[in-house]
Design an enzyme around this catalytic site. Structure first.
Site, PDB file in Angstrom:
ATOM      1  N   CYS A  54      -0.847 -14.310   0.762  1.00 15.23           N
ATOM      2  CA  CYS A  54      -0.456 -13.084   0.061  1.00 15.23           C
ATOM      3  C   CYS A  54       0.237 -12.076   0.970  1.00 15.23           C
ATOM      4  CB  CYS A  54      -1.669 -12.438  -0.607  1.00 15.23           C
ATOM      5  SG  CYS A  54      -2.977 -11.958   0.542  1.00 15.23           S
TER       6      CYS A  54
ATOM      7  N   HIS B 153       9.276   7.461   2.566  1.00 18.40           N
ATOM      8  CA  HIS B 153       9.664   7.577   1.163  1.00 18.40           C
ATOM      9  C   HIS B 153      11.118   7.193   0.940  1.00 18.40           C
ATOM     10  CE1 HIS B 153       6.269  10.280  -0.599  1.00 18.40           C
ATOM     11  NE2 HIS B 153       6.020   8.999  -0.693  1.00 18.40           N
TER      12      HIS B 153
END
Length: 960
Positions: A893, A586
């Site tokens: 991608c 995070h």
């Protein structure tokens, strides 16, 4: 309700082939009134989509979603085929469980059969079974035994009431992994049952993993409703595992022997009275296991052979744990004994007990048939997961002090260049008493701290501009109210721990459990737990956060929590460098959201940097320079100015097409995870969405989202794109990306296991629901559907056929169907696949790790998983050549599509579309405009002939 009932089993059936077997099963379902006759066609149609063979000689045929209307009553009918029925692909079914279900209830069968499928040679046992009852027993597996050993007995516990005893009993059951979070609360809601003589009983079947019984006695006598409380039984109930124990307990009470339990002075006395697992009081001998790979099959087999030489019983335990039979190979293997752990042997008293113990010790010391490296006398046994011998990963870690002029590489977490003095923040130290002033007072202190932290987090959420940051802090709020955390803290408070001590211990226990998870992404959430933990401890201990310097600096910490990052002044923080962490933590996510260059996982030596040491961070490539000279700093300053100017120019022209100087155009699209972010990618100049990761749609639900919910999400993206193409990847979970409501058994190598199309073809209802939602959402707008992790032509055809069948029901125009090229076999088969697909999309992240056989999350090897390796480029080249030969287009991608050095190579190889993160779109377009297509083609051809990724990079840099 599904029940495996003997009356629903027909033994000794015969069928020439699978179709005949399906006919028999269908007729049985119809005859018993479970389904209408048309359901038989549904059984056959489902088999045409994919085999329902489950394994271990068992098949579970069931109808398609279209035939659910034919189901009257949910149920199963089972047939045994002793001669076997070929179920396709070389698989033979000896038992077929025909399922009639109105929804996905058939998944319950998998749960019922989990233990049976864990058995070995079950197919032969099914084939030989002579009664329906024997089949039922085989399917249910062996009944679970009730856990009751010395780990589940605690005597003389400090307690104020029966509730305290219940908390302790629940804690013991949880510690032995019998129960999960929520059990303690459910146990407390039960009504205590008095057994007489001061003994009481509580039980619950909520959140029970394994049946177990805990027994707890108070240090001082208690009372409840005027009756004495001298002991409490806490039962984690599951099935009938406790029946024998309950009968034995009743016999004890009837015989007037309750005092053997209520006045017991040792756990051994309790276990002997109840018939629990008692470590025998036999002669014993101990020895340290020296085998490099522990007690695996070969040494365990030798140990069992030596033990069987004795006529008496012999047991063994590891580091004081539960003793098991040393003659049982399966029990020995289940011990999981590792090198450096102590094996203690216990021999039944008799004439040969001492001699046997000597033989066992000698056999272990000799290596149990293997050559072993002896463990020195001063080596202490270890319980750690890492063996006593040198850990090769630790050996590779550089711990030398850092000095000016040093450069090293770590994990690139957030892009950009940063330079500034090091501001090393030591981990906060909290002083607090171990014992508190009573549970009530300490609970009040904890609640005040929790309330203060909630207020802080609410303020951070309101100030956070980036959605990623807000989401993280919303998760932190959930952690504060996590019932498992609160339950553990309350247990500790009731044992007179201080609020700070109880909170700290529970946070560390939860974080350690999180770090032990095999899923790397979930393991990294331990940092968030500790971040929340430090906030609360700060309030409890009166320790404030460190104040940052007034001048720009590079923050250096052991591990930066999201709260640390979000509190920073982004105008003063030049960059972030951490000792621990990963690119998906995070703190890395928040750093990227704030635009702060960050490098993580640099090792503990960065914490010893002298304050004010000048650091240079390259967040794009993960390089750190210590003490760069003035000339290098000036070079970086100029480079940053150039980058910033280039970024501003790129953003100003972000809506213009990406066209090379000699007129070649390439489409630049966006990778999208959250469907709500679709308008933002259009605003960044995306000409399409080249990858919609639909797994995030599924992860936002507690159960598989239905067609209507998915259609709403997909419409949102198509509406925002306003006629631009949408490339959707069907559900890509499994392996490293599990879904809680689609559990997959633990796999030795999940990256080579059930993931992507391999999973959804085995759950066709999930795939069909998603495809229906996509087709209904399209309404003539340009939709491109691609299937992930296709490695075989058969997988592509099976998925395509499902879609084609649905298109007859839901017509779609402007639809293209393709596959991801992530597996080398798909690239090698591109000439065949290109004749059938509409397009290819290359997922370079997975293609690189599979081509180079490097786990891209490996702590040492991930840096070597380079997408510019010639082998990866050759696979891309093969894919493009095959596609263009049949007039099909190719996109990329993966992360490689945004690499400035990779753009000319990919374009030169003929790639038609580059799909990148929204922030990268303007810069990738600008990069294309700088290039000459003919020169890029020549550069790409040179790269294909090179030997290493470094040579490729040097070749591209020379072109510029």
């Amino acid at each position: 309700m599904f029940e495996l009932d003997a009356q629903h089993i027909r033994m000794g059936q015969q069928a020439a082939d699978k179709d005949s077997a399906l006919a028999l099963l269908g007729e049985a379902l119809v005859a018993d009134g479970l389904v209408a006759p048309g359901y038989i066609d549904g059984l056959r149609a489902r088999e045409a989509q994919g085999s329902t063979y489950l394994g271990q000689g068992i098949a579970i045929p069931h109808g398609t979603p279209q035939t659910r209307d034919h189901v009257f009553t949910t149920g199963v009918r089972i047939m045994q085929f002793p001669d076997g029925v070929s179920w396709g692909e070389g698989q033979t079914a000896y038992l077929a469980i025909a399922i009639a279900a109105k929804s996905d209830e058939h998944l319950r069968i998998l749960q019922l059969l989990t233990r049976a499928l864990g058995e070995k040679s079950l197919d032969e046992a099914i084939r030989r079974a002579e009664s329906a009852e024997a089949i039922v027993q085989l399917l249910h597996g062996a009944p679970q035994e009730l856990e009751l050993d010395d780990q589940l007995v605690r005597l003389h516990v400090e307690a104020d009431d029966l509730e305290d005893l219940a908390w302790e009993g629940a804690r013991l059951l949880k510690k032995t992994q019998c129960v999960e979070a929520g059990f303690a609360g459910a146990l407390q809601t039960g009504v205590p049952l008095p057994l007489g003589e001061g003994l009481w009983w509580l039980h619950s079947d909520h959140a029970v993993s394994r049946p177990g019984l805990a027994f707890v006695t108070p240090a001082t006598p208690l009372t409840l409703e005027g009756q004495p409380v001298k002991g409490l039984f806490c039962l984690a109930s599951l099935g009938e595992a406790h029946r024998d124990l309950l009968e034995r307990l009743c016999d004890l009470l009837i015989a007037g022997r309750a005092q053997e339990l209520s006045q017991a002075t040792s756990s051994r006395a309790v276990l002997e009275a109840l018939g629990g697992e008692v470590a025998p009081d036999w002669p014993s001998a101990s020895v340290v296991l020296a085998n490099a790979h522990g007690l695996h099959a070969r040494p365990a087999k030798e140990l069992a052979r030596v033990a069987k030489a004795s006529t008496g019983e012999v047991r063994v335990r590891v580091d004081g744990g539960t003793a098991v039979s040393a003659k049982s190979l399966s029990r020995l293997l289940a011990l999981g004994a590792r090198r450096g752990q102590v094996l203690e042997f216990l021999a039944e008293p008799g004439t040969d007990a001492e001699a046997l113990l000597g033989d066992l010790v000698a056999a272990v010391e000799a290596g149990l048939g293997e050559e072993v490296e002896p463990i020195s006398a001063n080596t202490q046994p270890t319980h750690a997961a890492v063996p006593v011998e040198t850990n090769i990963l630790a050996r590779a870690e550089d711990t030398a002090p850092l000095a000016s002029g040093d450069t090293f590489k770590a994990i690139a977490a957030a892009p950009g260049l940063a330079v500034g003095p090091a501001y090393v923040v030591a981990q906060q130290h909290f002083d607090f008493p171990a014992e508190g002033e009573g549970a009530a007072a300490e609970t009040e202190r904890l609640e005040a701290a929790l309330a203060a932290v909630r207020t802080e987090i609410d303020a951070l959420i309101s100030r956070s501009e980036a959605g990623a940051i807000r989401d993280i802090f919303l998760t932190h709020l959930e952690m504060l109210d996590d019932p498992d955390l609160r339950e553990g803290v309350q247990t500790r408070l009731k044992r007179n721990a201080s609020a700070a001590a109880a909170w700290n211990a529970q946070i560390e226990e939860a974080a350690a459990q999180q770090e032990s998870l095999k899923d790397a992404l979930l393991a990294e959430r331990a940092a968030d737990l500790r971040d929340v933990g430090r906030r609360v401890l700060g309030h409890l201990c009166g320790v404030g956060s460190a104040s940052e310097p007034s001048e720009p600096y590079v923050l250096v910490m052991d591990e930066v929590g999201p709260g640390d990052v979000a509190r920073l002044d982004r105008d003063r923080v030049a960059g972030i460098l951490t000792a621990r962490g990963g690119a998906s933590s995070h703190s890395a996510i928040v750093s990227r959201a704030l635009g702060i260059p960050a490098i993580v996982g640099a090792g503990p030596r960065v914490l010893n940097l002298a304050p004010q040491t000048i650091l240079l961070l390259d967040g794009d490539h993960g390089f750190v320079e210590v003490g760069p000279d003035a000339a290098r700093i000036e070079q970086v300053r100029v480079e940053r100015e150039v980058r910033e100017h280039r970024r501003q120019e790129a953003e100003a022209k972000r809506f213009e097409p990406a066209v090379t100087r000699d007129g070649h155009r390439i489409e630049v699209a966006a990778n999208l995870g959250n469907t709500a972010d679709a308008p933002a990618v259009v605003e960044q100049g995306a000409e399409a969405v080249g990858l919609l990761r639909t797994e995030l749609v599924f992860m936002s639900h507690d159960s598989a989202p239905d067609e209507q919910a998915q259609e709403k999400d997909y419409r949102r993206v198509l509406d925002a794109l306003d006629g631009r193409p949408l490339v959707v990847r069907t559900l890509d979970v499994g392996g490293d990306k599990p879904l809680p409501y689609m559990p997959i058994p633990a796999e030795e190598n999940p990256f080579l296991g059930i993931r992507g199309i391999r999973l959804t073809l085995r759950c066709p209802e999930v795939l069909e629901t998603q495809l229906r939602a996509l087709l209904r959402a399209a309404e003539g707008r340009p939709l491109r559907i691609m299937f992930p992790m296709v490695g075989r032509v058969e997988e592509w055809r099976q998925a395509r056929d499902i879609l084609n069948r649905l298109r007859q029901e839901i017509p779609a125009v402007n639809l293209q169907v393709g596959i991801m090229i992530e597996v080398p076999s798909a690239a090698l088969l591109a000439p065949v696949l290109a004749q059938e697909v509409d397009f290819f999309s290359v997922g370079t992240n997975d293609l690189t790790q599979y081509a180079l056989a490097i786990d891209r999350g490996h702590p040492l090897l991930s840096g070597e998983a380079d997408g510019l390796h010639p082998s990866v480029l050759r696979l891309i080249d093969m894919t493009v050549q095959a596609a263009h030969a049949h007039g099909k287009w190719v996109g990329v991608c993966g992360e490689l599509a945004a690499d400035p050095l990779a753009v000319p190579l990919l374009m030169g190889l003929g790639v038609d579309e580059l799909s990148v993160s929204a922030r990268s779109i303007p810069l990738v377009k600008a990069r294309v405009r700088e290039l000459d297509f003919v020169a890029a083609q020549a550069c790409a051809q040179r790269a294909l002939a090179l030997a290493t990724a470094d040579e490729v990079r040097a070749s591209v840099e020379a072109m510029q």
